[in-house]
Design an enzyme around this catalytic site. Structure first.
Site, short mmCIF file in Angstrom:
data_model
loop_
_atom_site.label_atom_id
_atom_site.label_comp_id
_atom_site.label_asym_id
_atom_site.label_seq_id
_atom_site.Cartn_x
_atom_site.Cartn_y
_atom_site.Cartn_z
N ASP A 333 0.88 -1.17 0.00
CA ASP A 333 0.00 0.00 0.00
C ASP A 333 0.92 1.23 0.00
O ASP A 333 2.11 1.12 0.34
CB ASP A 333 -0.87 -0.04 1.26
CG ASP A 333 -1.61 1.25 1.48
OD1 ASP A 333 -2.28 1.71 0.55
OD2 ASP A 333 -1.49 1.81 2.59
N ASP A 526 -1.52 -0.81 6.03
CA ASP A 526 -1.77 -0.29 7.38
C ASP A 526 -3.18 0.26 7.59
O ASP A 526 -3.55 0.58 8.71
CB ASP A 526 -0.77 0.82 7.71
CG ASP A 526 -1.11 2.13 7.00
OD1 ASP A 526 -1.51 2.07 5.82
OD2 ASP A 526 -0.99 3.19 7.63
N ASP A 530 -7.10 -1.93 3.73
CA ASP A 530 -6.12 -2.95 3.34
C ASP A 530 -6.47 -4.33 3.89
O ASP A 530 -5.86 -5.32 3.49
CB ASP A 530 -4.73 -2.56 3.86
CG ASP A 530 -4.20 -1.30 3.20
OD1 ASP A 530 -4.51 -1.10 2.01
OD2 ASP A 530 -3.49 -0.53 3.87
#
Length: 647
Positions: A333, A526, A530
């Site tokens: 991410d 995080d 996600d």
């Protein structure tokens, strides 16, 4: 007796066996202890009840389920030697009580070594829990008073003076200091902390006084969760353990067959007495006990996961440790993972006061990092947000609402109709995006009134971590909801191989599954959005700064919020499974060599093993496997290049 530990049973048996050791040492001098046979019978009987009883119990339980395990061989070997000696004593023949006693004692020696390692691991976890202080200085009725730790509640304000330990987890409300977080993260350098930063229980305060609001207590604190995760990891099974179990399931019956063949060949064809043939068979059974085989995987897993925890990498189970060893692609991410996760407004195009007022009004209740950046900029410019109605979120595009009777919006270009972005505006957007800045369009009454450019810089360690992963042969991919230009600019700064941009939150898992067509995938993230991707990946790696749901979704947690932890996890996995394979190799080679020697194949060249020395050799094979696993603590885990500032 069943409540005794392996160590206690070993030392009791060791003391009981001393008369037999004395007699064996005296044999070359032709001295015989008076009443030795009775001494041997009594001491061996006690040793069998103390030492061998658990092996009999385990063997019988396996037999009832039509199985055989390593304890089956120990039980059969000691039983044959004991009852034959009892029969020989009654009929006036030479006895071999020593064989039964020494087998039991030496097998216990291996078990004691394993138990000690387990205890060391448990003690290490206990020491972590012992780091907790017993009380905290909590604000009560306007004064800070000492309160027992179990009475501290979420929301309390706690004071920590210089040199004291932080009692529980929280967020600093006032003061600034440095904290020694090495017992949690493994990093020796103190970490600077100020208002708004998080603190972790049991870390040590530096030279500044701070006050913080409690966010987690008891079993919810990071320290308690670390201990629980490590416990689960050390008692879990890796898929490779199934191979070991299958080998043992075939190996034990095969050994019993070999022992029977050994007895028949020596007694019927090679002219050995029944006692000699029996001793060869017992030696085969004892030396072939696959204790070392059974220890090869769990001991290495225990040491590997324990060492990972000390380095700030929490591996939840053996499967995750094994899976990451085979990962081909690491997907990241962007915001909060590759980047710092604290974006700031760098450019305002249009009337700053009007643009910030509209943006802040619509973003007031949002928890998105970009929304927080907008609110912070408005606060710094002393622009007050106004109330809105008809608020709605348009997934992946932005938000819209009614402000002072007029429709307003804040978001990306997907939120606009064709023709609403002029060429001049598009040129400004492109320029800002090429600088790795995320552009937010602000509109009022169906017109774009300005732009906000927000930048979230890469973490200083991200480029080094990604470079280290690439040197290890892994492909790196960034998966982000940001636009192509910003994503490409960030990727270039940190060295990412592939960028997949403009991804909606619900599409992340689909992209991970598509990447799995080329091999196993690890996903690092995080945010709450996600969680599906973390679950879909072969290995989900959650940043320690993430939300609870993300940490629960990840099978590996990076306490330090540093991508170099991915490199550490990968290296620990490879070292651990390399050691497991080495352990399995030597355990099997040991048996392949030891069984023919015990069966008397090399008697002609003077190479022979009595049952008691076969037991000693078997015990030391277990000790060697445990020692091999413990050496993982000394193996160098390759660190990536030092932290560098992104270009």
């Amino acid at each position: 007796m069943s409540k005794l530990t392996s160590s206690q049973r070993f030392w009791i048996s060791f003391i009981l066996i001393i008369p037999m050791v004395i007699q064996m040492l005296a044999m070359p001098f032709h001295w015989m202890m008076p009443g030795y046979n009775w001494v041997a019978l009594i001491t061996t009987t006690l040793i069998m009840l103390v030492a061998a009883l658990p092996y009999w119990t385990s063997a019988w339980a396996a037999f009832k389920h039509h199985n055989a395990n390593m304890n089956t061989l120990v039980a059969i070997g000691t039983t044959i030697a004991y009852f034959y000696s009892l029969f020989a004593m009654i009929t006036g023949r030479p006895v071999y009580f020593e064989s039964a006693a020494f087998i039991a004692v030496f097998v216990l020696l291996g078990d004691t070594m394993e138990e000690r390692m387990h205890n060391n691991a448990s003690n290490a976890l206990k020491k972590l829990l012992d780091l907790q202080v017993k009380s905290a200085m909590v604000l009560r009725d306007g004064q800070f008073v000492a309160v027992p730790l179990d009475q501290v509640q979420v929301g309390d304000i706690v004071q920590v003076k210089p040199g004291q330990k932080v009692p529980v987890d929280g967020v600093i409300t006032s003061g600034q200091t440095t904290l020694d977080e090495s017992m949690i993260t493994g990093e020796s350098m103190p970490v600077s902390k100020k208002a708004g930063d998080t603190v972790v229980g049991s870390t040590i305060n530096g030279n500044g006084a701070i006050q913080f609001r409690v966010t987690k207590v008891g079993q919810d604190t990071m320290l308690a969760q670390i201990v629980e995760m490590v416990k689960k990891a050390q008692t879990s099974h890796a898929p490779i353990q199934n191979l070991t179990d299958k080998i043992s399931g075939i190996f034990v019956p095969a050994v019993l067959i070999v022992a029977i063949i050994t007895f028949v060949v020596w007694y019927s064809f090679l002219g050995a007495t029944m006692v000699q043939a029996m001793l060869f068979a017992v030696a085969v059974i004892v030396i072939a006990c696959p204790c070392a085989l059974g220890l090869a995987t769990p001991t290495a897993l225990m040491v590997g996961t324990g060492r990972a925890a000390k380095m700030g990498v929490l591996i939840k189970d053996g499967q995750a440790l094994e899976e990451i060893n085979d990962v081909k692609t690491v997907v990241f991410d962007k915001t909060g993972t590759i980047t710092v996760g604290k974006p700031t407004v760098t450019d305002i195009v249009g009337n700053p006061a009007e643009v910030l007022m509209v943006a802040a009004s619509l973003e007031t209740n949002s928890e998105h990092p970009l929304a927080k950046a907008v609110m912070k900029a408005a606060e710094e410019k002393q622009v007050a947000p106004q109330s809105v109605t008809d608020f709605a979120t348009v997934e992946g595009k932005g938000v819209q609402a009614t402000l002072n009777g007029q429709p307003a919006f804040v978001g990306n270009d997907k939120l606009l109709a064709n023709g609403q972005i002029t060429n001049d505006l598009q040129e400004k957007i492109t320029t800002l995006q090429d600088e790795a800045k995320t552009v937010i369009l602000v509109g009022l009454n169906k017109q774009v009134i300005g732009l906000l450019a927000i930048q979230d810089a890469p973490k200083p360690t991200s480029a080094a971590a990604i470079a280290a992963l690439k040197t290890r042969g892994l492909r790196t991919v960034m998966l982000t909801g940001d636009n192509d230009r910003v994503a490409a600019a960030i990727a270039k700064q940190v060295g990412i191989d592939q960028v997949i941009a403009n991804v909606l939150p619900n599409e992340k898992a689909e992209h991970v599954q598509a990447l799995q067509q080329d091999g196993k995938v690890a996903f690092v993230g995080d945010g709450i959005n996600d969680a599906p991707a973390l679950t879909a990946a072969n290995v989900g790696i959650a940043m320690g700064s993430g939300t609870d749901i993300v940490i629960e979704s990840g099978s590996i947690v990076l306490v330090q919020n540093d991508l170099r932890g991915v490199v550490k996890a990968l290296d620990i996995s490879k070292k651990t499974f390399s050691r497991i394979k080495l352990n399995l190799f030597w355990a099997l080679i040991y048996n392949l060599i030891g069984v023919p020697i015990a069966a008397g194949v090399f008697v002609g060249v003077g190479l022979q093993l009595s049952p008691e020395f076969a037991a000693l050799a078997m015990a030391f094979s277990s000790v060697s496997v445990v020692t091999s696993s413990l050496l993982l603590n000394r193996v160098r885990i390759g660190n990536p290049a030092p932290a560098v500032q992104a270009e």
